[in-house]
Design an enzyme around this catalytic site. Sequence first.
Site, PDB file in Angstrom:
ATOM      1  N   GLY A  50       0.852  -1.183   0.000  1.00 50.68           N
ATOM      2  CA  GLY A  50       0.000   0.000   0.000  1.00 50.68           C
ATOM      3  C   GLY A  50       0.884   1.228   0.000  1.00 50.68           C
ATOM      4  O   GLY A  50       2.078   1.143   0.321  1.00 50.68           O
ATOM      5  N   GLN A  55       3.297  10.222   0.983  1.00 47.85           N
ATOM      6  CA  GLN A  55       4.594   9.539   1.052  1.00 47.85           C
ATOM      7  C   GLN A  55       5.483   9.873  -0.140  1.00 47.85           C
ATOM      8  O   GLN A  55       6.691   9.646  -0.080  1.00 47.85           O
ATOM      9  CB  GLN A  55       4.402   8.019   1.144  1.00 47.85           C
ATOM     10  CG  GLN A  55       3.770   7.578   2.457  1.00 47.85           C
ATOM     11  CD  GLN A  55       3.676   6.074   2.515  1.00 47.85           C
ATOM     12  OE1 GLN A  55       2.757   5.482   1.971  1.00 47.85           O
ATOM     13  NE2 GLN A  55       4.653   5.443   3.164  1.00 47.85           N
ATOM     14  N   CYS A 103       6.235   0.246   7.233  1.00 48.95           N
ATOM     15  CA  CYS A 103       5.872   1.405   6.419  1.00 48.95           C
ATOM     16  C   CYS A 103       7.075   1.802   5.570  1.00 48.95           C
ATOM     17  O   CYS A 103       8.202   1.802   6.070  1.00 48.95           O
ATOM     18  CB  CYS A 103       5.467   2.553   7.342  1.00 48.95           C
ATOM     19  SG  CYS A 103       4.962   4.043   6.475  1.00 48.95           S
ATOM     20  N   HIS A 145      -4.214   1.904   7.613  1.00 51.72           N
ATOM     21  CA  HIS A 145      -2.844   2.443   7.664  1.00 51.72           C
ATOM     22  C   HIS A 145      -2.676   3.575   6.648  1.00 51.72           C
ATOM     23  O   HIS A 145      -2.115   4.632   6.965  1.00 51.72           O
ATOM     24  CB  HIS A 145      -1.863   1.287   7.379  1.00 51.72           C
ATOM     25  CG  HIS A 145      -0.420   1.688   7.308  1.00 51.72           C
ATOM     26  ND1 HIS A 145       0.516   1.243   8.219  1.00 51.72           N
ATOM     27  CD2 HIS A 145       0.254   2.473   6.427  1.00 51.72           C
ATOM     28  CE1 HIS A 145       1.711   1.750   7.903  1.00 51.72           C
ATOM     29  NE2 HIS A 145       1.578   2.498   6.809  1.00 51.72           N
ATOM     30  N   GLU A 146      -3.176   3.359   5.419  1.00 52.13           N
ATOM     31  CA  GLU A 146      -2.984   4.366   4.362  1.00 52.13           C
ATOM     32  C   GLU A 146      -3.832   5.616   4.620  1.00 52.13           C
ATOM     33  O   GLU A 146      -3.377   6.734   4.371  1.00 52.13           O
ATOM     34  CB  GLU A 146      -3.286   3.769   2.980  1.00 52.13           C
ATOM     35  CG  GLU A 146      -2.449   2.555   2.587  1.00 52.13           C
ATOM     36  CD  GLU A 146      -0.951   2.719   2.772  1.00 52.13           C
ATOM     37  OE1 GLU A 146      -0.454   3.860   2.756  1.00 52.13           O
ATOM     38  OE2 GLU A 146      -0.266   1.690   2.963  1.00 52.13           O
ATOM     39  N   HIS A 149      -2.171   7.929   6.880  1.00 54.70           N
ATOM     40  CA  HIS A 149      -1.186   8.808   6.220  1.00 54.70           C
ATOM     41  C   HIS A 149      -1.848  10.103   5.738  1.00 54.70           C
ATOM     42  O   HIS A 149      -1.241  11.175   5.772  1.00 54.70           O
ATOM     43  CB  HIS A 149      -0.545   8.109   5.020  1.00 54.70           C
ATOM     44  CG  HIS A 149       0.600   7.207   5.365  1.00 54.70           C
ATOM     45  ND1 HIS A 149       1.733   7.654   5.989  1.00 54.70           N
ATOM     46  CD2 HIS A 149       0.793   5.878   5.149  1.00 54.70           C
ATOM     47  CE1 HIS A 149       2.583   6.634   6.144  1.00 54.70           C
ATOM     48  NE2 HIS A 149       2.030   5.540   5.648  1.00 54.70           N
TER      49      HIS A 149
HETATM   50 ZN    ZN Z   1       2.864   3.679   5.689  1.00 52.98          ZN
END
Ligand code: ZN
Length: 159
Positions: A50, A55, A103, A145-146, A149
């Site tokens: 992912g 990021q 990550c 998790h994404e 972000h």
């Molecule tokens: Zn991550």
Amino acid sequence: MSVVLPIAQRGEEILTFKAASVAQNEFNSAWLEQLALALQATMLERHGVGIAAPQVYVSKRVIIVASRPNPRYPDAPEMPAVTMINPEIIEYSTETCFGEEGCLSVPEQRGQVERAYVVKVRYFTVQGEQIEQSYEGFPARIVQHEIDHLNGILFVERL
Ligand code: ZN
């Protein structure tokens, strides 16, 4: 051919921002399509499951979820990479589970994170079609998790 982009690392400010929603007039655009392709290429290059746009230094609400079986999650389903624009979790199961996370922005660390076992997510495709889909287990963990972000949260803050 898609560009592989550099990945922001823990400590960089971009990872702490709340990302902006993709605007109506950005759907179905060449730039959004290019961003999705570059995210996917970057994720695959780093063997991620992912990735989120912040990021790669783009503070926009775009993520990719791409579960596949791996040593830590041998039963994880193999799924085609799903690009989610402006994703929003609209239902969380009360059942939670702990699972190991890593990550691309925190390469030196892994940890056990508690997440909802099932989530229902509403998102838009690059073309602007609205989708609602439930995920459970490892894919649900990736979605959570994404989306973290997009809200400036790294998994290490949930340990
Ligand atoms: Zn991550």
